[in-house]
Design a protein around this motif. Structure first.
Motif, PDB file in Angstrom:
ATOM      1  N   ASP A 145       0.829  -1.207   0.000  1.00 51.61           N
ATOM      2  CA  ASP A 145       0.000   0.000   0.000  1.00 51.61           C
ATOM      3  C   ASP A 145       0.867   1.263   0.000  1.00 51.61           C
ATOM      4  OD1 ASP A 145      -2.554  -1.238   0.027  1.00 51.61           O
ATOM      5  OD2 ASP A 145      -2.294  -1.687   2.144  1.00 51.61           O
ATOM      6  N   HIS A 146       1.896   1.278   0.842  1.00 52.32           N
ATOM      7  CA  HIS A 146       2.779   2.437   0.861  1.00 52.32           C
ATOM      8  C   HIS A 146       3.522   2.579  -0.466  1.00 52.32           C
ATOM      9  CE1 HIS A 146       2.826   2.586   5.528  1.00 52.32           C
ATOM     10  NE2 HIS A 146       2.036   3.521   5.052  1.00 52.32           N
ATOM     11  N   SER A 147       3.908   1.472  -1.053  1.00 52.44           N
ATOM     12  CA  SER A 147       4.559   1.520  -2.370  1.00 52.44           C
ATOM     13  C   SER A 147       3.618   2.110  -3.415  1.00 52.44           C
ATOM     14  CB  SER A 147       4.992   0.117  -2.791  1.00 52.44           C
ATOM     15  OG  SER A 147       5.578   0.122  -4.073  1.00 52.44           O
ATOM     16  N   ARG A 148       2.362   1.713  -3.352  1.00 55.88           N
ATOM     17  CA  ARG A 148       1.367   2.242  -4.294  1.00 55.88           C
ATOM     18  C   ARG A 148       1.252   3.763  -4.173  1.00 55.88           C
ATOM     19  NH1 ARG A 148      -5.120   1.068  -3.635  1.00 55.88           N
ATOM     20  NH2 ARG A 148      -5.862   2.575  -5.203  1.00 55.88           N
ATOM     21  N   VAL A 149       1.228   4.255  -2.937  1.00 56.43           N
ATOM     22  CA  VAL A 149       1.120   5.696  -2.723  1.00 56.43           C
ATOM     23  C   VAL A 149       2.345   6.416  -3.282  1.00 56.43           C
ATOM     24  CG1 VAL A 149       1.081   7.497  -0.952  1.00 56.43           C
ATOM     25  CG2 VAL A 149      -0.403   5.502  -0.723  1.00 56.43           C
ATOM     26  N   LEU A 150       3.520   5.900  -2.990  1.00 54.89           N
ATOM     27  CA  LEU A 150       4.745   6.562  -3.436  1.00 54.89           C
ATOM     28  C   LEU A 150       4.888   6.555  -4.952  1.00 54.89           C
ATOM     29  CD1 LEU A 150       7.158   5.278  -0.663  1.00 54.89           C
ATOM     30  CD2 LEU A 150       6.362   7.610  -0.990  1.00 54.89           C
ATOM     31  N   HIS A 151       4.526   5.449  -5.581  1.00 55.69           N
ATOM     32  CA  HIS A 151       4.575   5.410  -7.039  1.00 55.69           C
ATOM     33  C   HIS A 151       3.562   6.376  -7.653  1.00 55.69           C
ATOM     34  CE1 HIS A 151       7.044   1.778  -6.524  1.00 55.69           C
ATOM     35  NE2 HIS A 151       7.420   1.977  -7.778  1.00 55.69           N
ATOM     36  N   ALA A 152       2.392   6.508  -7.005  1.00 63.10           N
ATOM     37  CA  ALA A 152       1.395   7.459  -7.504  1.00 63.10           C
ATOM     38  C   ALA A 152       1.910   8.895  -7.381  1.00 63.10           C
ATOM     39  CB  ALA A 152       0.091   7.301  -6.730  1.00 63.10           C
ATOM     40  N   LEU A 153       2.558   9.204  -6.268  1.00 66.07           N
ATOM     41  CA  LEU A 153       3.120  10.538  -6.095  1.00 66.07           C
ATOM     42  C   LEU A 153       4.201  10.821  -7.138  1.00 66.07           C
ATOM     43  CD1 LEU A 153       3.514  10.696  -2.193  1.00 66.07           C
ATOM     44  CD2 LEU A 153       1.771  11.842  -3.578  1.00 66.07           C
ATOM     45  N   ALA A 154       4.984   9.813  -7.453  1.00 63.79           N
ATOM     46  CA  ALA A 154       6.056   9.993  -8.436  1.00 63.79           C
ATOM     47  C   ALA A 154       5.505  10.211  -9.836  1.00 63.79           C
ATOM     48  CB  ALA A 154       6.984   8.773  -8.423  1.00 63.79           C
ATOM     49  N   GLU A 155       4.315   9.657 -10.089  1.00 60.49           N
ATOM     50  CA  GLU A 155       3.747   9.753 -11.444  1.00 60.49           C
ATOM     51  C   GLU A 155       2.970  11.055 -11.654  1.00 60.49           C
ATOM     52  OE1 GLU A 155       4.375   7.916 -14.036  1.00 60.49           O
ATOM     53  OE2 GLU A 155       5.757   6.763 -12.797  1.00 60.49           O
ATOM     54  N   ASP A 156       1.858  11.216 -10.908  1.00 64.06           N
ATOM     55  CA  ASP A 156       0.989  12.350 -11.259  1.00 64.06           C
ATOM     56  C   ASP A 156       0.100  12.850 -10.122  1.00 64.06           C
ATOM     57  OD1 ASP A 156      -0.812  10.298 -10.963  1.00 64.06           O
ATOM     58  OD2 ASP A 156      -1.675  10.461 -12.967  1.00 64.06           O
ATOM     59  N   SER A 157       0.302  12.399  -8.902  1.00 63.46           N
ATOM     60  CA  SER A 157      -0.677  12.651  -7.836  1.00 63.46           C
ATOM     61  C   SER A 157      -0.366  13.842  -6.953  1.00 63.46           C
ATOM     62  CB  SER A 157      -0.829  11.399  -6.968  1.00 63.46           C
ATOM     63  OG  SER A 157      -1.333  10.319  -7.729  1.00 63.46           O
ATOM     64  N   VAL A 158       0.585  14.656  -7.329  1.00 63.85           N
ATOM     65  CA  VAL A 158       0.971  15.834  -6.556  1.00 63.85           C
ATOM     66  C   VAL A 158       0.368  17.079  -7.199  1.00 63.85           C
ATOM     67  CG1 VAL A 158       2.954  17.211  -5.808  1.00 63.85           C
ATOM     68  CG2 VAL A 158       3.113  14.710  -5.827  1.00 63.85           C
ATOM     69  N   PRO A 159      -0.114  18.012  -6.404  1.00 65.70           N
ATOM     70  CA  PRO A 159      -0.191  18.096  -4.940  1.00 65.70           C
ATOM     71  C   PRO A 159      -1.161  17.063  -4.347  1.00 65.70           C
ATOM     72  CG  PRO A 159      -0.360  20.282  -5.910  1.00 65.70           C
ATOM     73  CD  PRO A 159      -0.551  19.305  -7.017  1.00 65.70           C
ATOM     74  N   ALA A 160      -0.809  16.572  -3.181  1.00 61.43           N
ATOM     75  CA  ALA A 160      -1.606  15.523  -2.546  1.00 61.43           C
ATOM     76  C   ALA A 160      -1.864  15.866  -1.087  1.00 61.43           C
ATOM     77  CB  ALA A 160      -0.881  14.184  -2.637  1.00 61.43           C
ATOM     78  N   LEU A 161      -2.996  15.353  -0.593  1.00 62.73           N
ATOM     79  CA  LEU A 161      -3.324  15.435   0.822  1.00 62.73           C
ATOM     80  C   LEU A 161      -3.524  14.020   1.327  1.00 62.73           C
ATOM     81  CD1 LEU A 161      -5.699  17.838   2.674  1.00 62.73           C
ATOM     82  CD2 LEU A 161      -5.935  15.392   3.044  1.00 62.73           C
ATOM     83  N   MET A 162      -2.878  13.683   2.451  1.00 57.40           N
ATOM     84  CA  MET A 162      -3.038  12.372   3.076  1.00 57.40           C
ATOM     85  C   MET A 162      -3.779  12.533   4.394  1.00 57.40           C
ATOM     86  SD  MET A 162       0.729  10.658   2.552  1.00 57.40           S
ATOM     87  CE  MET A 162       1.514  10.579   0.940  1.00 57.40           C
TER      88      MET A 162
END
Length: 268
Positions: A140-157
Motif C-alpha cells: 500500500d505504501h509503495s502504491r502511494v509513493l509510485h502514484a506521487l512519483a507519477e501524477d498525484s501531486v499536490p496531494a493530501l493524506m
C-alpha cells in the motif's frame, strides 16, 4: 483539472478539519527542502464546512489519499467532494481496529478501561500497530509513493485523526525523499498541539464518562508519541536491515522513481 495551487499560511486552521498542515519546508539530509504546497496532511474531511471545502479546493490538489477503513467512514461519513480532485481510499490498519474495541473506548466503564488500557497496555498497542503497518502494508505504501512519483501531486493524506495511519504514510514518504529524521519526528509531534488533537468521543454521560482518569487511560490512543515512531523505525531495521533496503526491496522504489519523487516534492 486542478486549480493553481495556493500556499496556505503556516498556521492555517480549518473549522471542521482537524490537524491540517502543509509539510513543506522540512529539510533533507542533502540540503534541500520539501516544497510548500505539494504535500498536505490532516484528519478526515467528512465534516468540512463550506469555507473549509473552498479552502481545500483552492490548494490545487490532484489526489486525496484517505487511509480510513469502512468502520471509520461509516462512523464519520465520506469526505466532502472537492471539484477536480481524485479521491483514493486505501484502508490501513487502525490502531484501535475492531468494533468491539471502539465500543469499549466509547462506552466502557472504568474497570473495563483500566483492564484494557492501563499499565502501559494502550501505548504498547499503539507501538505494535505501527510495527504492523510498516511490515504488512508495504504494498500500500509503495502504491502511494509510485502514484506521487507519477501524477498525484499536490496531494493530501489523511485518516481519521491524521496522526497514525496518515502520520506513518507521510513519514514513509519523507524518508523516501531523504528528509532528516529529526524533522520527520518534529512534524509528527505537531499532532499533539491542542488545536490539532482528535476530539475524543464518549457516549457515557455519567460523571466518569470523561473523568480525568478516563482521559488519561485513553490519551495514548489519541496522542502522537516518539516511541510509536521509533517502533516503526525499529520494524524497518529488523525486517529489512536498513532504511535503504526498506525503500529498495520493501517499497520497490527504483532510483528513477525516487528521483521523480524528489523532483515533485523537493525544492531545487
Amino acid at each position: 483539472m486542478t486549480q493553481t495551487p495556493q500556499v496556505p499560511p503556516a498556521q492555517t486552521e480549518l473549522a471542521e478539519v482537524r490537524n491540517f498542515r502543509d509539510v513543506g519546508g522540512l529539510p533533507t539530509v542533502d540540503g534541500r527542502r520539501v516544497r510548500e504546497g505539494r504535500l498536505f496532511r490532516s484528519g478526515h474531511l467528512a465534516h468540512a464546512t463550506e469555507a473549509d471545502a473552498a479552502f481545500l479546493a483552492g490548494l490545487g490538489l490532484h489526489t486525496v489519499f484517505d487511509f480510513r477503513n469502512a468502520s471509520d467512514i461509516k462512523l464519520e461519513g465520506p469526505d466532502v467532494a472537492l471539484p477536480g480532485v481524485r479521491n483514493v481510499n486505501i484502508p490501513l490498519t487502525d490502531p484501535a481496529d475492531g468494533a468491539e474495541f471502539w465500543t469499549m473506548v466509547r462506552d466502557g466503564e472504568l474497570d473495563l478501561l483500566r483492564g484494557a488500557l492501563g499499565d502501559g497496555k494502550a501505548a504498547a498497542r499503539m507501538a505494535a500497530t505501527y510495527r504492523h503497518i510498516i511490515t504488512t502494508r508495504t504494498e500500500d505504501h509503495s502504491r502511494v509513493l509510485h502514484a506521487l512519483a507519477e501524477d498525484s501531486v499536490p496531494a493530501l493524506m489523511h485518516c481519521a485523526a491524521g496522526k497514525d495511519r496518515a502520520g506513518l504514510s507521510v513519514a514513509v514518504t519523507l524518508l523516501a525523499v531523504g528528509v532528516e529524521r529529526d524533522a520527520i519526528e518534529a512534524d509528527y509531534l505537531k499532532s499533539n498541539d491542542p488545536h490539532r488533537r482528535y476530539k475524543i468521543r464518549r457516549s457515557d454521560s455519567s460523571a466518569v464518562g470523561m473523568s480525568a482518569e478516563v482521559m488519561e487511560l485513553l490519551s495514548p490512543l489519541f496522542g502522537a508519541h516518539t516511541d510509536y515512531l521509533a517502533a516503526a523505525y525499529d520494524a524497518i531495521e529488523r525486517t529489512w536491515g536498513s532504511t535503504e533496503a526498506y525503500l529498495t526491496d520493501g517499497l520497490k522504489l527504483t532510483p528513477a522513481v525516487r528521483e521523480r519523487l524528489r523532483d515533485r516534492l523537493l525544492t531545487d
